[in-house]
Write an enzyme that holds these catalytic residues in place. Structure first.
Site, mmCIF file in Angstrom:
data_model
loop_
_atom_site.group_PDB
_atom_site.id
_atom_site.type_symbol
_atom_site.label_atom_id
_atom_site.label_comp_id
_atom_site.label_asym_id
_atom_site.label_seq_id
_atom_site.Cartn_x
_atom_site.Cartn_y
_atom_site.Cartn_z
ATOM 1 N N ASN A 20 17.428 -65.162 58.869
ATOM 2 C CA ASN A 20 17.466 -66.443 59.572
ATOM 3 C C ASN A 20 16.222 -67.135 58.781
ATOM 4 O O ASN A 20 16.065 -68.553 59.426
ATOM 5 C CB ASN A 20 17.267 -66.386 61.145
ATOM 6 C CG ASN A 20 18.477 -65.692 61.478
ATOM 7 O OD1 ASN A 20 19.623 -66.025 61.116
ATOM 8 N ND2 ASN A 20 18.234 -65.270 62.509
ATOM 9 N N CYS A 45 7.265 -69.750 62.534
ATOM 10 C CA CYS A 45 6.512 -70.161 61.313
ATOM 11 C C CYS A 45 7.276 -69.670 60.087
ATOM 12 O O CYS A 45 8.353 -68.639 60.114
ATOM 13 C CB CYS A 45 5.071 -69.478 61.233
ATOM 14 S SG CYS A 45 4.972 -67.785 61.355
ATOM 15 N N HIS A 103 13.131 -67.142 59.097
ATOM 16 C CA HIS A 103 11.742 -67.119 59.794
ATOM 17 C C HIS A 103 10.930 -65.704 59.675
ATOM 18 O O HIS A 103 11.788 -64.752 59.654
ATOM 19 C CB HIS A 103 11.627 -67.886 61.171
ATOM 20 C CG HIS A 103 12.758 -67.085 61.992
ATOM 21 N ND1 HIS A 103 13.140 -67.872 62.968
ATOM 22 C CD2 HIS A 103 12.955 -65.998 62.032
ATOM 23 C CE1 HIS A 103 13.730 -66.967 63.863
ATOM 24 N NE2 HIS A 103 13.664 -65.608 63.385
#
EC number: 3.1.2.-
Length: 412
Positions: free
Chosen positions: A315, A352, A317
């Site tokens: 995904n 993040c 991240h």
């Protein structure tokens, strides 16, 4: 000549003799029986009883009274069988018998090996593939602790434990037939560009497994509020059934395009609700507020932490397990050497990405920082934040003394 000798060891050849003129005679030698007389216009052997006195050959009597006389036709001569591919093949029966003997001996030795698990439920899943149990609502999977999954204290690291939890969660969705193209997303979630993100994780570790141990992980899902899902785990020792770890988490949906949280659509709810278990959390929720740290309240700070490419999931991240490693980057080494992590509570506040640069902050409470090596119980507050100060994860960990050291018997 050499080739002929080698071939004759497998394929018998008719005996050859030289006549007085030096020519090779390829006729097969045979014993002359009594009463060999040609029968004209006959192409086959004839047998008739002989009641007459035995004839003389070269002045000597041959045969016995009443013996059987074999008559061969005039035009029949003795020739060896035609040489074809089939009748030139060696006798494979002995070779096949030898191969069979070797395989039977190998099978017997294999069955004598003590590789089989002792518990019947582990035998059903010897390779850790996982299966659905308890009325189709609980997923169970076994893991063997590898040498690269242990730390300096010779026990599995907390990251190893968390990776096992994440793996069983994804395999649960896959085994239930709900895995779409996304990372743990159902088909309806894929259509709507939705993914799962964890918002809270609570873990209690009673005992860490060591190298070679087999652990059994159970996981199941339940409803959490209006737009959330709770997932619980229970980790046991694969041989004794002793509970090693309990964990509970809360998940919500996020749109992977806008990166904003989303409500659970009715179509998705219809996919996942049949798998919800109506039960209390495996852990009572720790309602204590997690403290926000800053440069003044933190005892230890580790800066310039950056994700590697391998830290990203599908995904795009950072994997939530990686955050735990970053949090512990700022934990004091003396505490890590003498204490073991027994519980952890995390609140995920922001994701993040690949280009993020982070800071890890830790504050120690419950003991003097200078006496961490001899302290009994230690509690730490943690904060993982971006360089601009935005919070990524808040956390609290509790540590206890390492009461014993695992020893291995390395004698042959």
């Amino acid at each position: 000549m050499v080739a002929t000798s080698a071939t004759s060891s497998f394929f018998p050849l008719p005996s050859s003799s030289l006549d007085p003129n030096g020519k090779t005679n390829n006729k097969v030698t045979s014993t002359n029986f009594s009463g060999l007389t040609p029968t004209p216009n006959s192409n086959r052997m004839k047998v008739k009883p002989n009641a007459q006195a035995p004839p003389k050959i070269n002045g000597k009597r041959t045969g016995l009274p009443g013996s059987v006389e074999i008559v061969k036709p005039d035009n029949e001569t003795s020739h060896p069988a035609p040489r074809t591919f089939i009748n030139q093949l060696p006798d494979w029966s002995m070779l096949l018998a030898a191969i069979t003997t070797v395989f039977l001996a190998a099978e017997k030795q294999w069955m004598m090996l003590d590789w089989k698990p002792r518990r019947s439920d582990v035998i059903m899943d010897p390779f850790g593939l996982g299966r659905i149990v308890q009325d189709g609502l609980v997923f169970r999977q076994n893991f063997s602790i590898r040498s690269y999954e242990i730390g300096a204290d010779r026990s599995a690291s907390i990251e190893t434990v968390m990776n096992h939890l994440q793996e069983t969660a994804l395999n649960h969705v896959k085994t239930a037939g709900l895995l779409g193209d996304g990372f743990g997303s159902t088909p309806e979630m894929v259509k709507k560009n939705l993914i799962w993100v964890v918002t809270r994780m609570q873990v209690v570790v009673d005992k860490y497994p060591t190298w070679g141990d087999v652990v059994e992980v159970d996981t199941w899902v339940s409803k959490s509020g209006k737009n959330g899902m709770r997932r619980d785990w229970l980790v046991r020792d694969g041989n004794t059934g002793e509970i090693l770890t309990r964990a509970s988490s809360v998940w919500v949906m996020m749109n992977k395009l806008t990166r904003r949280l989303s409500k659970i659509p009715e179509e998705v709810r219809g996919e996942i609700e049949p798998y919800f278990v109506d039960s209390d959390p495996v852990l009572a929720e720790d309602g204590r507020k997690l403290t926000k740290l800053d440069d003044k309240t933190a005892d230890y700070v580790r800066s310039d932490l950056t994700p590697r490419w391998s830290d990203l999931d599908v995904n795009q991240h950072v994997n939530n397990v990686k955050y735990i490693g970053w949090i512990l980057e700022s934990a004091p080494v003396g505490m890590m050497e003498s204490q073991k992590l027994k519980s952890m509570t995390l609140e995920y506040r922001r994701e993040c990405g690949r280009d993020s640069v982070l800071q890890s902050l830790t504050a120690v409470s419950g003991c003097n920082i200078g006496n961490l090596g001899t302290a009994g119980e230690v509690e730490c507050q943690h904060l993982l934040r971006l360089q601009d100060g935005a919070e990524v994860v808040r956390g609290r960990t509790e540590w206890s003394s390492k009461t014993s050291t695992t020893t291995w018997d390395i004698t042959p």
